[in-house]
Design a protein around this motif. Structure first.
Motif, PDB file in Angstrom:
ATOM      1  N   SER A   1      25.112  24.577  65.197  1.00 20.58           N
ATOM      2  CA  SER A   1      26.551  24.288  65.175  1.00 20.58           C
ATOM      3  C   SER A   1      27.350  25.588  65.225  1.00 20.58           C
ATOM      4  CB  SER A   1      26.942  23.456  63.951  1.00 20.58           C
ATOM      5  OG  SER A   1      26.368  22.173  64.013  1.00 20.58           O
TER       6      SER A   1
ATOM      7  N   ARG B   1      27.987  22.066  60.457  1.00 19.79           N
ATOM      8  CA  ARG B   1      26.966  22.117  59.402  1.00 19.79           C
ATOM      9  C   ARG B   1      27.692  22.420  58.097  1.00 19.79           C
ATOM     10  NH1 ARG B   1      21.486  22.350  60.376  1.00 19.79           N
ATOM     11  NH2 ARG B   1      20.934  22.366  62.574  1.00 19.79           N
TER      12      ARG B   1
ATOM     13  N   TYR C   1      21.114   8.378  65.338  1.00 23.12           N
ATOM     14  CA  TYR C   1      20.209   8.879  66.371  1.00 23.12           C
ATOM     15  C   TYR C   1      20.280   8.011  67.621  1.00 23.12           C
ATOM     16  CZ  TYR C   1      16.839   5.197  65.105  1.00 23.12           C
ATOM     17  OH  TYR C   1      16.217   4.000  64.873  1.00 23.12           O
TER      18      TYR C   1
ATOM     19  N   VAL D   1      21.240   8.586  58.919  1.00 22.74           N
ATOM     20  CA  VAL D   1      20.988   9.464  60.057  1.00 22.74           C
ATOM     21  C   VAL D   1      21.357   8.672  61.308  1.00 22.74           C
ATOM     22  CG1 VAL D   1      19.219  10.658  61.415  1.00 22.74           C
ATOM     23  CG2 VAL D   1      19.194  10.795  58.910  1.00 22.74           C
TER      24      VAL D   1
ATOM     25  N   THR E   1      18.896  18.906  71.012  1.00 23.64           N
ATOM     26  CA  THR E   1      19.855  19.049  69.907  1.00 23.64           C
ATOM     27  C   THR E   1      21.296  18.788  70.359  1.00 23.64           C
ATOM     28  OG1 THR E   1      20.146  21.406  70.356  1.00 23.64           O
ATOM     29  CG2 THR E   1      18.393  20.793  68.825  1.00 23.64           C
TER      30      THR E   1
ATOM     31  N   LYS F   1      26.033  17.906  59.967  1.00 25.97           N
ATOM     32  CA  LYS F   1      24.643  18.334  59.887  1.00 25.97           C
ATOM     33  C   LYS F   1      24.509  19.153  58.606  1.00 25.97           C
ATOM     34  CE  LYS F   1      23.206  18.631  64.722  1.00 25.97           C
ATOM     35  NZ  LYS F   1      22.589  19.563  65.698  1.00 25.97           N
TER      36      LYS F   1
ATOM     37  N   ASN G   1      16.984  21.522  59.883  1.00 28.46           N
ATOM     38  CA  ASN G   1      17.065  20.111  60.253  1.00 28.46           C
ATOM     39  C   ASN G   1      18.144  19.866  61.291  1.00 28.46           C
ATOM     40  OD1 ASN G   1      15.892  20.364  57.528  1.00 28.46           O
ATOM     41  ND2 ASN G   1      15.679  18.153  57.710  1.00 28.46           N
ATOM     42  N   GLN G   2      17.866  18.930  62.208  1.00 25.25           N
ATOM     43  CA  GLN G   2      18.805  18.596  63.281  1.00 25.25           C
ATOM     44  C   GLN G   2      19.446  17.221  63.105  1.00 25.25           C
ATOM     45  OE1 GLN G   2      19.889  20.720  65.643  1.00 25.25           O
ATOM     46  NE2 GLN G   2      18.713  22.188  64.443  1.00 25.25           N
ATOM     47  N   GLU G   3      19.152  16.522  62.030  1.00 21.73           N
ATOM     48  CA  GLU G   3      19.716  15.196  61.818  1.00 21.73           C
ATOM     49  C   GLU G   3      21.241  15.242  61.793  1.00 21.73           C
ATOM     50  OE1 GLU G   3      15.695  15.116  59.736  1.00 21.73           O
ATOM     51  OE2 GLU G   3      17.354  16.514  59.859  1.00 21.73           O
ATOM     52  N   ILE G   4      21.839  14.245  62.447  1.00 22.35           N
ATOM     53  CA  ILE G   4      23.278  14.030  62.353  1.00 22.35           C
ATOM     54  C   ILE G   4      23.456  12.964  61.285  1.00 22.35           C
ATOM     55  CG2 ILE G   4      25.357  13.216  63.523  1.00 22.35           C
ATOM     56  CD1 ILE G   4      24.096  14.229  66.154  1.00 22.35           C
TER      57      ILE G   4
END
Length: 186
Positions: free
Chosen positions: A32, A107, A7, A5, A62, A152, A158-161
């Motif tokens: 997205s 996504r 961040y 991830v 986001t 994503k 979920n917003q994790e990259i």
């Protein structure tokens, strides 16, 4: 293959924080939804809440913003599927402007549903397809990512990259300011 991830720290007082104008991008970034974005430049005054130091990576809710050197590194790496939009962060009081880019990953449907833990909203008043789903344990189905090294997750809120180890290593070697990673459990 390992996944990470990507961040940014959001509570560093010295770092510039985009002002409220940035939130016109929030809906598009949340899911997205590239169809609600264009490539026209956006100018945003920085918030009084933050500082005046401009790191290479800013994550405002986001909305992922990258510096020009970070964008060049992503492009050189071959991440040509990100949606880029020029965003200029300005500080009128100091007469300063810094160029950034919205760097929105797509996504993709790559969640390994057998190994992941997905919590589903309990609501009898909406259709099952409209229930909110969140992955509390993320496991990636490696055979579903194709050529994507940054993305994503589709099908969850979920917003994790997420990045592959290959891309993480390239970005980490460049020593970009305010760019951090943690490994997903396999």
């Amino acid at each position: 293959m390992k996944f990470f991830v990507m961040y940014a720290e959001t509570c560093i007082e010295e770092y510039a924080e985009p002002g409220a104008e940035i939130f016109e991008l929030e809906r598009s970034c949340l899911n997205s939804e590239f169809q609600f974005l264009d490539h026209s430049p956006l100018s945003v005054e920085i918030s009084d809440e933050g500082g005046v130091y401009f790191p290479d990576f800013i994550l405002s809710a986001t909305i992922p913003l990258v510096s020009t050197p970070m964008k060049r590194t992503l492009e050189k790496f071959g991440a040509d599927y990100l949606f880029y939009k020029p965003v200029q962060l300005t500080c009128a009081e100091l007469g300063r402007a810094e160029n950034y880019f919205l760097a929105l990953p797509p996504r993709i449907n790559c969640l390994d549903t057998r190994k992941s833990v997905i919590e589903v909203e309990d609501n009898n008043f909406i259709l099952p397809t409209e229930l909110i789903r969140e992955a509390t344990k993320i496991c990636i189905a490696e055979n579903q990512i194709g050529r994507y090294d940054i993305f994503k997750l589709a099908g969850v809120v979920n917003q994790e990259i997420i990045v592959t180890e290959r891309l993480k290593n390239v970005l980490a070697a460049a020593n970009f300011e305010n760019l951090f990673f943690y490994e997903l459990e396999g």
